[in-house]
Design a protein around this motif. Structure first.
Motif, PDB file in Angstrom:
ATOM      1  N   PHE A   1     105.152  40.168 -27.994  1.00  0.00           N
ATOM      2  CA  PHE A   1     105.653  38.802 -28.233  1.00  0.00           C
ATOM      3  C   PHE A   1     106.872  38.502 -27.364  1.00  0.00           C
ATOM      4  O   PHE A   1     106.992  37.414 -26.788  1.00  0.00           O
ATOM      5  CB  PHE A   1     106.013  38.621 -29.708  1.00  0.00           C
ATOM      6  CG  PHE A   1     104.819  38.338 -30.584  1.00  0.00           C
ATOM      7  CD1 PHE A   1     104.111  37.153 -30.456  1.00  0.00           C
ATOM      8  CD2 PHE A   1     104.411  39.252 -31.540  1.00  0.00           C
ATOM      9  CE1 PHE A   1     103.008  36.878 -31.257  1.00  0.00           C
ATOM     10  CE2 PHE A   1     103.308  38.994 -32.346  1.00  0.00           C
ATOM     11  CZ  PHE A   1     102.605  37.806 -32.207  1.00  0.00           C
TER      12      PHE A   1
ATOM     13  N   ALA B   1     105.740  37.960 -23.821  1.00  0.00           N
ATOM     14  CA  ALA B   1     104.994  36.707 -23.691  1.00  0.00           C
ATOM     15  C   ALA B   1     105.933  35.505 -23.718  1.00  0.00           C
ATOM     16  O   ALA B   1     105.826  34.590 -22.888  1.00  0.00           O
ATOM     17  CB  ALA B   1     103.957  36.602 -24.806  1.00  0.00           C
ATOM     18  N   TYR B   2     106.869  35.501 -24.665  1.00  0.00           N
ATOM     19  CA  TYR B   2     107.805  34.369 -24.777  1.00  0.00           C
ATOM     20  C   TYR B   2     108.716  34.257 -23.556  1.00  0.00           C
ATOM     21  O   TYR B   2     109.158  33.160 -23.198  1.00  0.00           O
ATOM     22  CB  TYR B   2     108.661  34.502 -26.036  1.00  0.00           C
ATOM     23  CG  TYR B   2     107.993  33.981 -27.290  1.00  0.00           C
ATOM     24  CD1 TYR B   2     107.657  32.630 -27.412  1.00  0.00           C
ATOM     25  CD2 TYR B   2     107.710  34.826 -28.368  1.00  0.00           C
ATOM     26  CE1 TYR B   2     107.054  32.143 -28.560  1.00  0.00           C
ATOM     27  CE2 TYR B   2     107.103  34.351 -29.523  1.00  0.00           C
ATOM     28  CZ  TYR B   2     106.774  33.000 -29.615  1.00  0.00           C
ATOM     29  OH  TYR B   2     106.172  32.507 -30.750  1.00  0.00           O
TER      30      TYR B   2
ATOM     31  N   THR C   1     103.494  41.651 -20.734  1.00  0.00           N
ATOM     32  CA  THR C   1     102.571  41.158 -21.768  1.00  0.00           C
ATOM     33  C   THR C   1     101.234  41.877 -21.671  1.00  0.00           C
ATOM     34  O   THR C   1     100.679  42.328 -22.685  1.00  0.00           O
ATOM     35  CB  THR C   1     102.354  39.637 -21.611  1.00  0.00           C
ATOM     36  OG1 THR C   1     103.611  38.958 -21.641  1.00  0.00           O
ATOM     37  CG2 THR C   1     101.471  39.102 -22.728  1.00  0.00           C
TER      38      THR C   1
ATOM     39  N   ASP D   1      97.483  36.377 -31.390  1.00  0.00           N
ATOM     40  CA  ASP D   1      98.713  35.578 -31.433  1.00  0.00           C
ATOM     41  C   ASP D   1      99.512  35.698 -30.138  1.00  0.00           C
ATOM     42  O   ASP D   1     100.115  34.720 -29.676  1.00  0.00           O
ATOM     43  CB  ASP D   1      99.568  36.011 -32.629  1.00  0.00           C
ATOM     44  CG  ASP D   1      98.970  35.572 -33.961  1.00  0.00           C
ATOM     45  OD1 ASP D   1      98.084  34.685 -33.958  1.00  0.00           O
ATOM     46  OD2 ASP D   1      99.378  36.126 -35.013  1.00  0.00           O
ATOM     47  N   ILE D   2      99.522  36.886 -29.545  1.00  0.00           N
ATOM     48  CA  ILE D   2     100.196  37.055 -28.245  1.00  0.00           C
ATOM     49  C   ILE D   2      99.486  36.203 -27.181  1.00  0.00           C
ATOM     50  O   ILE D   2     100.131  35.596 -26.316  1.00  0.00           O
ATOM     51  CB  ILE D   2     100.233  38.548 -27.840  1.00  0.00           C
ATOM     52  CG1 ILE D   2     101.184  39.318 -28.767  1.00  0.00           C
ATOM     53  CG2 ILE D   2     100.657  38.713 -26.382  1.00  0.00           C
ATOM     54  CD1 ILE D   2     101.096  40.834 -28.642  1.00  0.00           C
TER      55      ILE D   2
ATOM     56  N   ARG E   1      97.988  33.404 -27.731  1.00  0.00           N
ATOM     57  CA  ARG E   1      98.353  31.993 -27.966  1.00  0.00           C
ATOM     58  C   ARG E   1      99.726  31.673 -27.368  1.00  0.00           C
ATOM     59  O   ARG E   1      99.927  30.600 -26.800  1.00  0.00           O
ATOM     60  CB  ARG E   1      98.326  31.693 -29.469  1.00  0.00           C
ATOM     61  CG  ARG E   1      96.914  31.697 -30.045  1.00  0.00           C
ATOM     62  CD  ARG E   1      96.882  31.327 -31.534  1.00  0.00           C
ATOM     63  NE  ARG E   1      95.491  31.235 -31.952  1.00  0.00           N
ATOM     64  CZ  ARG E   1      94.804  32.232 -32.489  1.00  0.00           C
ATOM     65  NH1 ARG E   1      95.386  33.404 -32.682  1.00  0.00           N
ATOM     66  NH2 ARG E   1      93.536  32.075 -32.841  1.00  0.00           N
ATOM     67  N   VAL E   2     100.656  32.614 -27.503  1.00  0.00           N
ATOM     68  CA  VAL E   2     101.962  32.432 -26.867  1.00  0.00           C
ATOM     69  C   VAL E   2     101.797  32.385 -25.348  1.00  0.00           C
ATOM     70  O   VAL E   2     102.407  31.546 -24.665  1.00  0.00           O
ATOM     71  CB  VAL E   2     102.939  33.563 -27.263  1.00  0.00           C
ATOM     72  CG1 VAL E   2     104.255  33.424 -26.494  1.00  0.00           C
ATOM     73  CG2 VAL E   2     103.198  33.551 -28.765  1.00  0.00           C
ATOM     74  N   SER E   3     100.951  33.259 -24.824  1.00  0.00           N
ATOM     75  CA  SER E   3     100.688  33.280 -23.373  1.00  0.00           C
ATOM     76  C   SER E   3     100.127  31.942 -22.908  1.00  0.00           C
ATOM     77  O   SER E   3     100.456  31.456 -21.819  1.00  0.00           O
ATOM     78  CB  SER E   3      99.712  34.408 -23.032  1.00  0.00           C
ATOM     79  OG  SER E   3     100.237  35.667 -23.392  1.00  0.00           O
TER      80      SER E   3
ATOM     81  N   GLU F   1     100.702  29.027 -24.306  1.00  0.00           N
ATOM     82  CA  GLU F   1     101.816  28.071 -24.307  1.00  0.00           C
ATOM     83  C   GLU F   1     102.673  28.226 -23.055  1.00  0.00           C
ATOM     84  O   GLU F   1     103.212  27.246 -22.530  1.00  0.00           O
ATOM     85  CB  GLU F   1     102.674  28.274 -25.556  1.00  0.00           C
ATOM     86  CG  GLU F   1     101.994  27.915 -26.867  1.00  0.00           C
ATOM     87  CD  GLU F   1     101.685  26.435 -26.997  1.00  0.00           C
ATOM     88  OE1 GLU F   1     102.357  25.619 -26.323  1.00  0.00           O
ATOM     89  OE2 GLU F   1     100.759  26.086 -27.759  1.00  0.00           O
ATOM     90  N   MET F   2     102.778  29.468 -22.585  1.00  0.00           N
ATOM     91  CA  MET F   2     103.583  29.755 -21.389  1.00  0.00           C
ATOM     92  C   MET F   2     102.774  29.598 -20.101  1.00  0.00           C
ATOM     93  O   MET F   2     103.273  29.891 -19.013  1.00  0.00           O
ATOM     94  CB  MET F   2     104.134  31.183 -21.475  1.00  0.00           C
ATOM     95  CG  MET F   2     105.001  31.462 -22.702  1.00  0.00           C
ATOM     96  SD  MET F   2     106.444  30.388 -22.817  1.00  0.00           S
ATOM     97  CE  MET F   2     107.378  30.940 -21.392  1.00  0.00           C
TER      98      MET F   2
ATOM     99  N   CYS G   1      96.187  35.513 -20.884  1.00  0.00           N
ATOM    100  CA  CYS G   1      95.178  34.974 -21.806  1.00  0.00           C
ATOM    101  C   CYS G   1      93.825  35.633 -21.553  1.00  0.00           C
ATOM    102  O   CYS G   1      93.118  36.020 -22.492  1.00  0.00           O
ATOM    103  CB  CYS G   1      95.040  33.458 -21.619  1.00  0.00           C
ATOM    104  SG  CYS G   1      96.492  32.495 -22.053  1.00  0.00           S
TER     105      CYS G   1
END
Length: 263
Positions: free
Chosen positions: A23, A26-27, A34, A70-71, A73-75, A77-78, A84
Motif C-alpha cells: 500500500f 502504491a500510494y 508495488t 486493494d493494492i 485499486r490504489v495503483s 488511482e495512481m 494493475c
C-alpha cells in the motif's frame, strides 16, 4: 527472535508487513516497489494453498487475495497500469493454482476479484490494464474448462461480457477486442471438453455483443465477434453439439445481416 515466536507467527508478521509495504509503495507511485510487494504476496498465497485445508488457512488466503486487489485499486488511482496488470495476472495465477488443488472457494474468490478489477480498470479508461485483466479472465476460463469447473467457466464468461460492453461504450479498443477473443477461446476450450452449457453460453454472449457492436455502429468489434463465432463454430462442428452449432449459425447470420443493413 524470541523463543516464544513460532514460524507461523513469523510468516503472518511478514505477510502483514508486505501488505503494508504494498500500500505504501502504491500510494507513493513506486511501480517497482508495488510490483515486488504484489509478487511476494502471491508467493505467500501459493504456499498457503498447498497446506492443509481449514477455516483459518482459507481466511488467510482470502485476506491476501483481497489485499492484492486493494493494492491494484490504489495503483489504478495512481494510473500505474503496469502494477494493475501485474496484480490481475497474479490473481489469475492464484485462482488457477487453487482450482488445480481443488480449493474452489479460494479460486472463485480470486477470479471474482480479477473480474471486478477488470471492470474497474475499464470504467476508469485504463485500456492496457483492462486488457491484461481480460487476459487473466480468459486464461482462468480456459484452464477451468480443462478442469471441468463450470462455475469458474461461467464467471469468466460473464466478466468478459461486462468488460466487452464497457469497452464498447468507452471505446477501449485493446480491452474490448481482447475480451471478445477470450470469450471465443473459452467457448472453444469448453467444446473440446464437451461442456455444452459453457460452449452455448459463450455463443449466446458473443451474439449479444455482436448486436451491441452493430447498434453502436462499431464495425471493428462486430467483426471481432464474427471471427470469434466462426472459430467457435469450426470447433463445435467437430463434435455433436447440434444445438450450439445452430445457435452459432443463427448468430452469424443475424450479425452479418445487421451489419449489411447498417452499411
Amino acid at each position: 527472535m524470541g523463543s516464544g515466536v513460532s514460524p507461523v507467527d513469523v510468516n503472518e508478521l511478514d505477510e502483514v508487513r508486505t501488505i503494508e509495504e504494498g500500500f505504501k509503495k502504491a500510494y507513493s507511485g513506486d511501480l517497482k516497489g508495488t510490483v515486488e510487494a504484489v509478487d511476494k504476496l502471491k508467493g505467500f498465497a501459493l504456499q498457503l494453498i498447498h497446506l492443509d485445508v481449514n477455516a483459518e488457512n482459507e481466511l488467510d488466503i482470502k485476506a491476501l487475495i483481497i489485499s492484492i486487489g486493494d493494492i491494484a485499486r490504489v495503483s489504478a488511482e495512481m494510473k500505474m497500469e503496469q502494477a494493475c496488470s501485474v496484480s490481475g495476472r497474479v490473481l489469475g495465477d492464484i485462482a488457477l493454482e487453487a482450482a488445480s488443488q481443488k480449493r474452489e472457494p479460494v479460486a472463485i474468490k480470486a477470479l471474482s476479484i480479477v473480474g471486478s478489477l477488470a471492470l474497474e480498470f475499464a470504467g476508469k479508461g485504463l485500456d492496457a490494464a483492462a486488457r491484461n485483466a481480460a487476459e487473466s479472465l480468459g486464461t482462468c476460463g480456459k484452464g477451468s474448462s480443462r478442469m471441468k469447473m463450470e462455475t469458474m467457466i461461467s464467471l469468466s464468461e460473464v466478466y468478459l461480457m461486462q468488460v466487452s460492453l464497457i469497452s464498447i461504450e468507452k471505446g477501449l479498443h485493446k480491452a474490448g477486442i481482447a475480451a471478445i477473443g477470450y470469450l471465443g477461446e473459452i467457448g472453444i476450450a469448453s467444446a473440446k471438453q464437451a461442456i455444452e452449457t459453457s460452449t452455448l453460453e459463450a455463443a449466446v454472449i458473443l451474439e449479444d455483443l455482436g448486436n451491441t457492436a452493430v447498434s453502436e455502429n462499431n464495425e471493428s468489434y462486430a467483426k471481432a465477434v464474427i471471427e470469434a463465432l466462426e472459430n467457435l463454430g469450426t470447433e463445435v462442428s467437430q463434435g455433436g453439439m447440434k444445438n450450439v452449432l445452430v445457435q452459432i449459425a443463427w448468430s452469424l447470420e443475424m450479425i452479418r445481416y445487421l451489419l449489411w443493413i447498417e452499411a
